[in-house]
Write an enzyme that holds these catalytic residues in place. Structure first.
Site, PDB file in Angstrom:
ATOM      1  N   ASP B  33     -37.808  25.331  25.392  1.00  0.00           N
ATOM      2  CA  ASP B  33     -37.193  26.660  25.314  1.00  0.00           C
ATOM      3  C   ASP B  33     -35.892  26.735  26.098  1.00  0.00           C
ATOM      4  O   ASP B  33     -35.182  27.733  26.035  1.00  0.00           O
ATOM      5  CB  ASP B  33     -38.166  27.713  25.872  1.00  0.00           C
ATOM      6  CG  ASP B  33     -39.447  27.747  25.060  1.00  0.00           C
ATOM      7  OD1 ASP B  33     -39.355  27.669  23.826  1.00  0.00           O
ATOM      8  OD2 ASP B  33     -40.534  27.821  25.656  1.00  0.00           O
ATOM      9  N   HIS B  34     -35.650  25.725  26.878  1.00  0.00           N
ATOM     10  CA  HIS B  34     -34.459  25.768  27.751  1.00  0.00           C
ATOM     11  C   HIS B  34     -33.618  24.534  27.483  1.00  0.00           C
ATOM     12  O   HIS B  34     -33.681  23.560  28.237  1.00  0.00           O
ATOM     13  CB  HIS B  34     -34.894  25.831  29.220  1.00  0.00           C
ATOM     14  CG  HIS B  34     -33.767  26.109  30.160  1.00  0.00           C
ATOM     15  ND1 HIS B  34     -32.903  25.146  30.598  1.00  0.00           N
ATOM     16  CD2 HIS B  34     -33.367  27.257  30.765  1.00  0.00           C
ATOM     17  CE1 HIS B  34     -32.018  25.686  31.426  1.00  0.00           C
ATOM     18  NE2 HIS B  34     -32.275  26.949  31.541  1.00  0.00           N
ATOM     19  N   PHE B  35     -32.862  24.478  26.378  1.00  0.00           N
ATOM     20  CA  PHE B  35     -32.720  25.523  25.384  1.00  0.00           C
ATOM     21  C   PHE B  35     -33.080  24.903  24.035  1.00  0.00           C
ATOM     22  O   PHE B  35     -32.944  23.690  23.864  1.00  0.00           O
ATOM     23  CB  PHE B  35     -31.279  26.028  25.350  1.00  0.00           C
ATOM     24  CG  PHE B  35     -30.856  26.694  26.622  1.00  0.00           C
ATOM     25  CD1 PHE B  35     -31.161  28.024  26.853  1.00  0.00           C
ATOM     26  CD2 PHE B  35     -30.175  25.974  27.597  1.00  0.00           C
ATOM     27  CE1 PHE B  35     -30.755  28.653  28.023  1.00  0.00           C
ATOM     28  CE2 PHE B  35     -29.785  26.607  28.769  1.00  0.00           C
ATOM     29  CZ  PHE B  35     -30.076  27.944  28.992  1.00  0.00           C
ATOM     30  N   MET B  40     -32.342  20.976  28.582  1.00  0.00           N
ATOM     31  CA  MET B  40     -31.746  20.552  29.844  1.00  0.00           C
ATOM     32  C   MET B  40     -32.571  21.088  31.009  1.00  0.00           C
ATOM     33  O   MET B  40     -33.159  22.159  30.915  1.00  0.00           O
ATOM     34  CB  MET B  40     -30.313  21.052  29.965  1.00  0.00           C
ATOM     35  CG  MET B  40     -30.181  22.548  29.772  1.00  0.00           C
ATOM     36  SD  MET B  40     -28.540  23.175  30.204  1.00  0.00           S
ATOM     37  CE  MET B  40     -28.652  23.320  31.960  1.00  0.00           C
TER      38      MET B  40
END
Lengths: 129, 163
Positions: B33-35, B40
């Protein structure tokens, strides 16, 4: 040769700018660390560590900021104010600080106002002399 | 469960400095989810990884008798992204230590590339916070943390408990 007061002020200013994330013009002699410059308790330790490094001195925390020890002693505080004994103790422990105003109303809530930029400069001046 | 953000120590000089390693992997779910499309490592977790490296260094220097809590991020500057497949190396050193607190500085590297500079303040909370009482057991340095130090220093906290 001993450092001039101006030179000490400039270095103390740098320490406070770095420790508290301030702008250059915020650090004036009569600014209070907590009220005006937004210092919190952990910042006091940060300031002490930085002063030690900048001036190559030892700074026992209770010497520069002795108020906590005074406030925690029931002999020294009564009804939210410092007793005469407490005031005498504070004067003894804080020779680098002007207590004239505080003496008029020694309310413990006013104690934070004693920690000014000037008080730190006085303290360092005494240490490096 | 504790989130541990370092995989192992590479070097440990008691009271002075420590070097830790972390491998970043796509198996870490938060990276999905990041991203999305550009995984990262979040910078805040790099700060946490440094806080663990430096915090263990500070704790060990006082035989894990103090409850060492991250109290202030003095500086955190990031220069590059860290992505899955990267190995980052965290270098931490103690700048100052007193009964109430410690100050550390450090860098995160990927090979020769500097990823971040992070300077922290830790509070020894039993000696701070105006005498506020905390649980007696050291809830900061749990077994998982201690296991990271196996082979580097004698496991003082565990050995004292079992005596």
């Amino acid at each position: 040769m001993a450092m001039s007061r101006d030179k000490i002020f400039e270095e103390v200013k740098e320490v406070l700018i770095d420790a508290l994330g301030l702008d250059d013009d915020e650090v004036v002699a009569d600014a209070t660390l907590m009220g005006d410059l937004g210092a919190e308790s952990i910042d006091f330790l940060d300031i002490i560590f930085r002063l030690e490094k900048s001036f190559d001195i030892k700074v026992p925390r209770e010497e520069l900021f002795p108020a906590e020890a005074v406030l925690n002693n029931p002999d020294f505080v009564s009804g939210g104010k410092l007793t005469e004994k407490g005031l005498a103790e504070l004067k003894d422990k804080m020779p680098h600080t002007d207590l004239t105003e505080f003496e008029k109303d020694p309310n413990v809530n006013n104690i934070a106002d004693l920690f000014t930029v000037d008080a730190i400069v006085n303290f360092v001046e005494g240490k490096v002399a | 469960m504790r989130w541990i953000w370092i995989d192992k120590f590479l070097e440990f000089k008691s009271g002075e400095s420590a070097v830790a390693l972390k491998n970043v992997t796509l198996a870490e779910e938060h990276l999905h989810d990041h991203f999305p499309g550009f995984p990262m490592m979040p910078e805040c977790l790099m700060i946490e990884a440094m806080a663990q490296t430096a915090g263990i260094l500070v704790g060990e220097s006082r035989n894990f008798e103090e409850k060492v809590i991250l109290a202030k991020i003095k500086k955190a500057a990031f220069y590059h992204f860290v992505c899955p497949g990267d190995t980052i190396i965290l270098h931490a050193r103690i700048d100052s230590i007193a009964p109430e607190a410690a100050s550390t500085s450090g860098e995160i590297m990927r090979g020769d590339e500097r990823i971040a500079q992070i300077s922290l303040m830790f509070s020894h909370i039993d000696n701070n916070l105006a005498g506020k009482q905390f649980p007696e057991e050291n809830f900061v340095f749990t077994d998982m943390f201690n296991s990271l130090l196996t082979g580097f220093v004698e496991n003082k906290a565990t050995s004292e408990q079992t005596e």
